[in-house]
Design a protein around this motif. Structure first.
Motif, PDB file in Angstrom:
ATOM      1  N   GLY A   6       0.692  -1.132   0.171  1.00  0.00           N
ATOM      2  CA  GLY A   6       0.158  -0.018   0.081  1.00  0.00           C
ATOM      3  C   GLY A   6       0.811   1.214  -0.058  1.00  0.00           C
ATOM      4  O   GLY A   6       0.586   2.246  -0.706  1.00  0.00           O
ATOM      5  N   LEU A   7       1.954   1.250   0.766  1.00  0.00           N
ATOM      6  CA  LEU A   7       2.863   2.486   0.740  1.00  0.00           C
ATOM      7  C   LEU A   7       3.593   2.588  -0.363  1.00  0.00           C
ATOM      8  O   LEU A   7       3.673   3.858  -0.889  1.00  0.00           O
ATOM      9  CB  LEU A   7       3.936   2.249   2.007  1.00  0.00           C
ATOM     10  CG  LEU A   7       3.358   2.352   3.268  1.00  0.00           C
ATOM     11  CD1 LEU A   7       4.591   1.978   4.470  1.00  0.00           C
ATOM     12  CD2 LEU A   7       2.972   3.644   3.598  1.00  0.00           C
ATOM     13  N   LEU A   8       3.848   1.461  -1.260  1.00  0.00           N
ATOM     14  CA  LEU A   8       4.530   1.629  -2.387  1.00  0.00           C
ATOM     15  C   LEU A   8       3.701   2.292  -3.464  1.00  0.00           C
ATOM     16  O   LEU A   8       4.052   3.060  -4.412  1.00  0.00           O
ATOM     17  CB  LEU A   8       5.024   0.210  -2.828  1.00  0.00           C
ATOM     18  CG  LEU A   8       5.951   0.186  -4.474  1.00  0.00           C
ATOM     19  CD1 LEU A   8       6.958   1.074  -4.150  1.00  0.00           C
ATOM     20  CD2 LEU A   8       6.056  -1.281  -4.576  1.00  0.00           C
ATOM     21  N   ILE A   9       2.172   1.747  -3.489  1.00  0.00           N
ATOM     22  CA  ILE A   9       1.397   2.323  -4.512  1.00  0.00           C
ATOM     23  C   ILE A   9       1.016   3.761  -4.080  1.00  0.00           C
ATOM     24  O   ILE A   9       0.864   4.583  -5.209  1.00  0.00           O
ATOM     25  CB  ILE A   9       0.111   1.421  -4.329  1.00  0.00           C
ATOM     26  CG1 ILE A   9       0.318   0.049  -4.896  1.00  0.00           C
ATOM     27  CG2 ILE A   9      -0.891   2.064  -5.019  1.00  0.00           C
ATOM     28  CD1 ILE A   9      -0.785  -1.002  -4.826  1.00  0.00           C
ATOM     29  N   GLY A  10       1.110   4.213  -2.897  1.00  0.00           N
ATOM     30  CA  GLY A  10       0.679   5.447  -2.515  1.00  0.00           C
ATOM     31  C   GLY A  10       1.980   6.520  -3.025  1.00  0.00           C
ATOM     32  O   GLY A  10       1.769   7.544  -3.473  1.00  0.00           O
ATOM     33  N   SER A  11       3.150   6.007  -2.974  1.00  0.00           N
ATOM     34  CA  SER A  11       4.501   6.611  -3.406  1.00  0.00           C
ATOM     35  C   SER A  11       4.398   6.885  -4.702  1.00  0.00           C
ATOM     36  O   SER A  11       4.916   7.843  -5.271  1.00  0.00           O
ATOM     37  CB  SER A  11       5.586   6.190  -2.749  1.00  0.00           C
ATOM     38  OG  SER A  11       5.878   4.770  -3.530  1.00  0.00           O
ATOM     39  N   ILE A  12       3.876   5.759  -5.406  1.00  0.00           N
ATOM     40  CA  ILE A  12       3.895   6.030  -6.912  1.00  0.00           C
ATOM     41  C   ILE A  12       3.102   7.103  -7.449  1.00  0.00           C
ATOM     42  O   ILE A  12       3.223   7.971  -8.264  1.00  0.00           O
ATOM     43  CB  ILE A  12       3.649   4.587  -7.482  1.00  0.00           C
ATOM     44  CG1 ILE A  12       4.713   3.656  -7.330  1.00  0.00           C
ATOM     45  CG2 ILE A  12       3.382   4.822  -9.262  1.00  0.00           C
ATOM     46  CD1 ILE A  12       4.403   2.134  -7.860  1.00  0.00           C
ATOM     47  N   THR A  13       1.778   7.311  -6.685  1.00  0.00           N
ATOM     48  CA  THR A  13       0.833   8.162  -6.927  1.00  0.00           C
ATOM     49  C   THR A  13       1.267   9.481  -6.681  1.00  0.00           C
ATOM     50  O   THR A  13       1.144  10.402  -7.415  1.00  0.00           O
ATOM     51  CB  THR A  13      -0.462   7.831  -6.100  1.00  0.00           C
ATOM     52  OG1 THR A  13      -0.975   6.655  -6.257  1.00  0.00           O
ATOM     53  CG2 THR A  13      -1.711   8.730  -6.347  1.00  0.00           C
ATOM     54  N   ILE A  14       1.941   9.526  -5.620  1.00  0.00           N
ATOM     55  CA  ILE A  14       2.525  11.120  -5.316  1.00  0.00           C
ATOM     56  C   ILE A  14       3.756  11.417  -6.340  1.00  0.00           C
ATOM     57  O   ILE A  14       3.883  12.697  -6.741  1.00  0.00           O
ATOM     58  CB  ILE A  14       3.254  11.059  -3.867  1.00  0.00           C
ATOM     59  CG1 ILE A  14       2.299  10.664  -2.592  1.00  0.00           C
ATOM     60  CG2 ILE A  14       3.983  12.143  -3.583  1.00  0.00           C
ATOM     61  CD1 ILE A  14       2.779  10.583  -1.468  1.00  0.00           C
ATOM     62  N   LEU A  15       4.595  10.262  -6.719  1.00  0.00           N
ATOM     63  CA  LEU A  15       5.434  10.582  -7.828  1.00  0.00           C
ATOM     64  C   LEU A  15       4.918  11.200  -9.131  1.00  0.00           C
ATOM     65  O   LEU A  15       5.352  12.252  -9.637  1.00  0.00           O
ATOM     66  CB  LEU A  15       6.406   9.233  -7.913  1.00  0.00           C
ATOM     67  CG  LEU A  15       7.536   9.188  -9.066  1.00  0.00           C
ATOM     68  CD1 LEU A  15       8.685  10.335  -8.775  1.00  0.00           C
ATOM     69  CD2 LEU A  15       8.018   7.870  -9.258  1.00  0.00           C
ATOM     70  N   ILE A  16       3.871  10.579  -9.425  1.00  0.00           N
ATOM     71  CA  ILE A  16       3.108  10.869 -10.708  1.00  0.00           C
ATOM     72  C   ILE A  16       2.635  12.337 -10.754  1.00  0.00           C
ATOM     73  O   ILE A  16       2.741  12.992 -11.547  1.00  0.00           O
ATOM     74  CB  ILE A  16       2.093   9.940 -11.006  1.00  0.00           C
ATOM     75  CG1 ILE A  16       2.617   8.467 -11.267  1.00  0.00           C
ATOM     76  CG2 ILE A  16       1.166  10.377 -12.107  1.00  0.00           C
ATOM     77  CD1 ILE A  16       1.747   7.425 -11.446  1.00  0.00           C
ATOM     78  N   GLY A  17       2.118  12.606  -9.432  1.00  0.00           N
ATOM     79  CA  GLY A  17       1.592  13.925  -9.173  1.00  0.00           C
ATOM     80  C   GLY A  17       2.652  14.966  -9.132  1.00  0.00           C
ATOM     81  O   GLY A  17       2.448  16.114  -9.914  1.00  0.00           O
TER      82      GLY A  17
END
Length: 271
Positions: free
Chosen positions: A6-17
């Motif tokens: 879950g943390l990894l997916i969240g970090s990818i979302t932040i990275l894309i933003g």
């Protein structure tokens, strides 16, 4: 593991933003440096998230080893679990109850309302010495007694009996003792457990290893295999059930993983 995911997916979302924001708002050489910085920070974050559980596990292992060395240095050994030994042997009453439950389970596999009483004064001695004793049966059709044999391998054998008074044997033709064994009333399942299973399982394993896939049980109890145009006997089954029991016997074979059908030559069993 699911938390890390879950943390990894969240970090990818932040990275894309963050990347989209930099691409939209920043122009010139600063854009490349900001993108490099964002990806660097994200990479460090991902490495930290993935390695943190292993780092914590290694830390706990080092702490545990340190405690063990400290205890060893102080002369204190960690206690190990040992299976306690029984102070006394199993009582006769408990041993008899175990045996009774096994016998009752065996009887009720074919007779739902079966119950029994021991005819022996000390049945526990038979259990401890692998002997044979007699029980009186109730609610068991066609049988009123059974001989129970306790094997050295902890197996229990049950041979069903019907005891007829001598006064009833004077009719001659109606004497059950004059009826051939395979004509007397039997339960095919119990016959299979007592007389058929051991012989058939050993023979099937041997025949299968030699390329055979079926055998035929003749009416006289001979176990035959097809060799050319002839049925050649391999083994013999004692007290093989009469034809009237064959449909039920076929069901017993099928419930034990064998395919069976009645033919003009006997019961054909395949595997």
């Amino acid at each position: 593991m699911s938390n890390d995911k879950g943390l990894l997916i969240g970090s990818i979302t932040i990275l894309i933003g963050a990347v989209i924001a930099i691409m939209a708002l920043v122009r010139g050489p600063w854009q490349a440096w900001l993108l490099i910085g964002v990806f660097t920070l994200w990479g460090l974050w991902v490495v930290l998230i993935l390695l943190l559980p292993y780092m914590q596990q290694a830390k706990r292992r080092r702490q545990r080893q340190q405690r063990e060395r400290q205890l060893h240095a102080e002369g204190v050994s960690q206690s190990t679990f040992q299976v306690p030994e029984l102070e006394e042997p199993i009582s006769d009453d408990l041993l008899l109850r175990y045996a009774n439950h096994r016998i009752l389970t065996y009887l009720r596999s074919s007779y739902a309302n079966a119950c029994f009483e021991w005819c022996e004064p000390k049945p526990t001695e038979l259990i401890r010495t692998n002997g044979t004793g007699r029980i009186r049966l109730y609610n068991v059709d066609d049988f009123d007694h059974a001989d129970i044999t306790f094997g050295k391998d902890a197996a229990i054998r049950c041979d069903l009996l019907r005891i007829v008074p001598l006064s009833k044997t004077e009719t001659g033709a109606d004497d059950p003792n004059n009826i051939p064994p395979n004509k007397q009333p039997i339960d095919p399942r119990i016959w299979y457990e007592n007389n058929g299973r051991t012989v058939l399982e050993a023979l099937v394993a041997d025949l299968n290893s030699r390329g055979h896939s079926k055998l035929t049980l003749r009416e006289n109890g001979d176990i035959c295999i097809q060799q050319g145009e002839e049925l050649v006997p391999q083994e013999h089954l004692s007290n093989f059930p009469a034809k009237v029991y064959w449909p039920r016997l076929v069901e017993v074979f099928e419930s034990n993983g064998l395919s069976a059908e009645t033919t003009a030559q006997g019961i054909q069993v395949s595997w």
